[in-house]
Design a protein around this motif. Structure first.
Motif, PDB file in Angstrom:
ATOM      1  N   CYS A  81      32.098  41.838  33.206  1.00  0.00           N
ATOM      2  CA  CYS A  81      33.202  41.096  32.593  1.00  0.00           C
ATOM      3  C   CYS A  81      33.465  41.674  31.215  1.00  0.00           C
ATOM      4  CB  CYS A  81      32.827  39.620  32.469  1.00  0.00           C
ATOM      5  SG  CYS A  81      34.052  38.676  31.534  1.00  0.00           S
ATOM      6  N   ARG A  82      34.739  41.973  30.928  1.00  0.00           N
ATOM      7  CA  ARG A  82      35.069  42.553  29.626  1.00  0.00           C
ATOM      8  C   ARG A  82      35.371  41.487  28.591  1.00  0.00           C
ATOM      9  NH1 ARG A  82      40.148  45.830  30.115  1.00  0.00           N
ATOM     10  NH2 ARG A  82      40.726  43.865  31.058  1.00  0.00           N
ATOM     11  N   CYS A  83      35.567  40.232  29.024  1.00  0.00           N
ATOM     12  CA  CYS A  83      36.096  39.218  28.108  1.00  0.00           C
ATOM     13  C   CYS A  83      35.058  38.229  27.589  1.00  0.00           C
ATOM     14  CB  CYS A  83      37.203  38.418  28.782  1.00  0.00           C
ATOM     15  SG  CYS A  83      38.550  39.391  29.449  1.00  0.00           S
ATOM     16  N   CYS A 129      37.842  39.425  36.597  1.00  0.00           N
ATOM     17  CA  CYS A 129      36.510  39.543  37.194  1.00  0.00           C
ATOM     18  C   CYS A 129      36.115  38.275  37.926  1.00  0.00           C
ATOM     19  CB  CYS A 129      35.471  39.825  36.105  1.00  0.00           C
ATOM     20  SG  CYS A 129      35.208  38.394  35.018  1.00  0.00           S
ATOM     21  N   CYS A 176      40.507  36.421  30.967  1.00  0.00           N
ATOM     22  CA  CYS A 176      41.649  37.076  31.618  1.00  0.00           C
ATOM     23  C   CYS A 176      41.651  36.792  33.116  1.00  0.00           C
ATOM     24  CB  CYS A 176      41.657  38.578  31.363  1.00  0.00           C
ATOM     25  SG  CYS A 176      40.556  39.508  32.449  1.00  0.00           S
TER      26      CYS A 176
HETATM   27  S1  FES Z   1      37.376  37.185  32.235  1.00  0.00           S
HETATM   28 FE1  FES Z   1      38.351  39.083  31.767  1.00  0.00          FE
HETATM   29  S2  FES Z   1      37.020  40.527  32.695  1.00  0.00           S
HETATM   30 FE2  FES Z   1      35.949  38.700  32.907  1.00  0.00          FE
END
Ligand code: FES
Ligand SMILES: Cc1cc2nc3c(=O)[nH]c(=O)nc-3n(C[C@H](O)[C@H](O)[C@H](O)COP(=O)(O)OP(=O)(O)OC[C@H]3O[C@@H](n4cnc5c(N)ncnc54)[C@H](O)[C@@H]3O)c2cc1C
Ligand code: SF4
Ligand code: FES
Lengths: 160, 340
Positions: free
Chosen positions: A135-137, A103, A100
């Motif tokens: 990082c959430r992704c 971060c 996304c």
């Molecule tokens: S790429 Fe989405 S929070 Fe790290």
């Protein structure tokens, strides 16, 4: 109270009138207009706001702008030169270290800080240096590979 | 809109200027790295009209550590403590504690003074203004009850969770204080007055989670120092919900001396459990023999007696107390066994 803040921002000297209660993050985003640095948690818990002050990563959401007086501040906007990505930016791009992207500026600045003081970090050193960033992704694996790739690009002469 | 309410920042260049600024601004707060204070200002927990930024004061930025003694200025950063070769060599527990606080970027900012004077924490306190207002605040701010112990009659149990204090307490560290009435030195253990006894009123010398530091108005910490004890082995360990960016569930510092097969000296201190860092008392009685089941059971009993189990964090209090016991036992065993 507002007073004049003089610093070197992304390689250029500048002076702005800034109130004492302004955070470095808000100075960068709202006063200078550099929105690459992200506001995430607002409270020191995510690392999205990481910038380099005299080459050391700091959280700009907990740092008063006044503390940058006389210092060198580098944000994500400083890395690419004439549209050519830096080693860390290329690493994140080519190894899919960003999804996304929210971060990413923080991770890239923390990584750039690491490679500036330690151009050949071990995997453990990379994990340790990125310990203030969330990082959430990506699940982090790709981020570590991105920094390892960036270190190789640095060894080939690219700047971090 | 500004993220923070208005305040002025004073940037003294010497210790004397800090003392003057502190005397001139009664409601001021010292600003170290701001990793605790700025968060609390943003949440409306505190609203100091003046911040005194001590990061530009050379006298507060020195660090010395060798085989005989350690002395660290209040404005030295945690990263500097963790990376100092003399600290790592002679005061390993201090280097380990400093090196595992928050995350690496936080440690570039956070200072020793800020860590030692870190505000106490509680799930009902470290929340936004809006959240706290919905809960009608609590004793530690403007409310009238403690949500952790509603029957507590004016006692707050918020938890002290700085990691450096226990590491320094096992060396019997002292703290240097400056203020309008001059300088004084206290045993570090006496800086912390957060006893929080349900059966005792809060006084100037025995406080709680709200009145947890023995600093008088206008006073601040200038340095912490300790003498080394020859032959001590020391280490730090802590449990966190995740291994970075997180306050300790419980942190434990252990220093011990082994003479042949005898446990000759044992010092244990905790953070993250009570409204003060706790140096376990009664450990001397466990020394003088081998490290056997009796000693470990005795250690467990001391932990059970002295470590509080109030539900001020997301982890239940009794779990924290058990973790404290297990961490201490493991660390004592490890330090006893390692070849030094
Ligand atoms: S790429 Fe989405 S929070 Fe790290
Ligand atoms: C996400 C996150 C995780 C964290 N995890 C941990 C952790 O694992 N362990 C831990 O110990 N801490 C943790 N912290 C808290 C904090 O980062 C550290 O404790 C740090 O050392 C605080 O120092 P500072 O200089 O930033 O304090 P500041 O915020 O500058 O100050 C803290 C308090 O101390 C007062 N103060 C500062 N200097 C002095 C002085 N010289 N004399 C008297 N009073 C003074 C201030 O007025 C303020 O009340 C965490 C913080 C965050 C945001
Ligand atoms: S222990 Fe009680 S009084 Fe203290 S901060 Fe928590 S809820 Fe408030
Ligand atoms: S916005 Fe600064 S750490 Fe999250």
């Amino acid at each position: 109270m507002a007073r004049l803040l003089s610093l070197t921002l992304n390689g250029r000297a500048r002076t702005d009138a800034v109130s004492d209660n302004v955070l470095l993050l808000d100075y960068l985003r709202e006063i200078v207009g550099l929105t690459g640095t992200k506001t995430g948690c607002d409270g020191g818990e995510c690392g999205a706001c990481t910038v380099l002050v005299d080459d050391r990563p700091l959280l700009s959401c907990l740092t008063l702008a006044a503390r940058a007086e006389g210092r060198r501040v580098d944000t994500i906007e400083s890395l690419a030169v004439d549209g050519r990505l830096s080693a860390v930016q290329r690493g994140f791009h080519e190894k899919l270290g960003s999804q996304c992207g929210y971060c990413t500026p923080g991770f890239i600045m923390a990584s750039a800080g690491l490679l500036r003081r330690n151009p050949r970090p071990s995997e453990d050193e990379i994990r340790e240096a990125l310990g203030s960033n969330i990082c959430r992704c990506t699940g982090y694996v790709k981020i570590i590979e991105a920094v390892q790739h960036a270190a190789k690009l640095c060894a080939d002469g690219l700047s971090p | 809109m500004d993220a923070l309410p208005p305040f002025d920042v004073v940037r003294p260049r010497s210790l004397d200027e800090v003392i003057v600024a502190r005397a001139a601004h009664g409601e001021s707060r010292l600003l170290g790295g701001g990793t605790d204070l700025v968060v609390n200002i943003r949440r409306g927990i505190v609203a100091p009209p003046v911040l005194i930024d001590i990061n530009g004061v050379p006298e507060l930025r020195t660090i010395k550590a060798d085989a005989s003694a350690i002395e660290i200025g209040a404005a030295v950063t945690l990263a500097e403590v963790a990376a100092h070769p003399g600290v790592a060599r002679h005061y390993l527990v201090v280097a380990e504690a400093a090196g595992h606080i928050a995350g690496p970027t936080h440690r570039n900012m956070g200072t020793v003074g800020g860590n030692l004077c870190l505000d106490t924490r509680c799930i009902y306190y470290n929340q936004s203004e809006w959240w706290r207002a919905a809960n009608r605040h609590c004793l530690k701010t403007t409310g009238t009850v403690c949500h952790v112990a509603p029957k507590s009659r004016s006692v707050c149990f918020a938890t002290f969770s700085g990691d450096l204090a226990p590491a320094l307490l096992v060396f019997d560290a002292e703290i240097d204080i400056a203020g309008p009435a001059g300088r004084r030195t206290l045993p570090l253990a006496d800086l912390y007055i957060g006893y929080a006894r349900q059966d005792e009123p809060v006084t100037q010398t025995r406080g709680d989670g709200k009145y947890f530091l023995a600093l008088r108005p206008g006073e601040f910490v200038t340095a912490v120092r300790a003498k080394n004890t020859p032959g001590l082995r020391s280490a730090y360990d802590k449990i966190r919900i995740r291994r970075s960016i997180e306050y300790p569930v419980t942190g434990v510092a252990v220093a011990l001396r082994r003479d042949g097969d005898t446990l000759a000296d044992l010092r244990v201190a905790f953070t993250g459990t009570n409204p003060r860092p706790v140096r376990l008392s009664g450990t001397a009685a466990l020394c003088g023999g081998p490290l056997d089941a009796r000693v470990l059971a005795g250690l467990d009993a001391l932990v059970r007696d002295q470590i509080m189990a109030m539900k001020t964090t997301f982890t239940p209090g009794h779990y924290r107390r058990r973790v404290a016991g297990v961490l201490a036992r493991r660390l004592v065993q490890r330090l006893f066994e390692v070849a030094y």
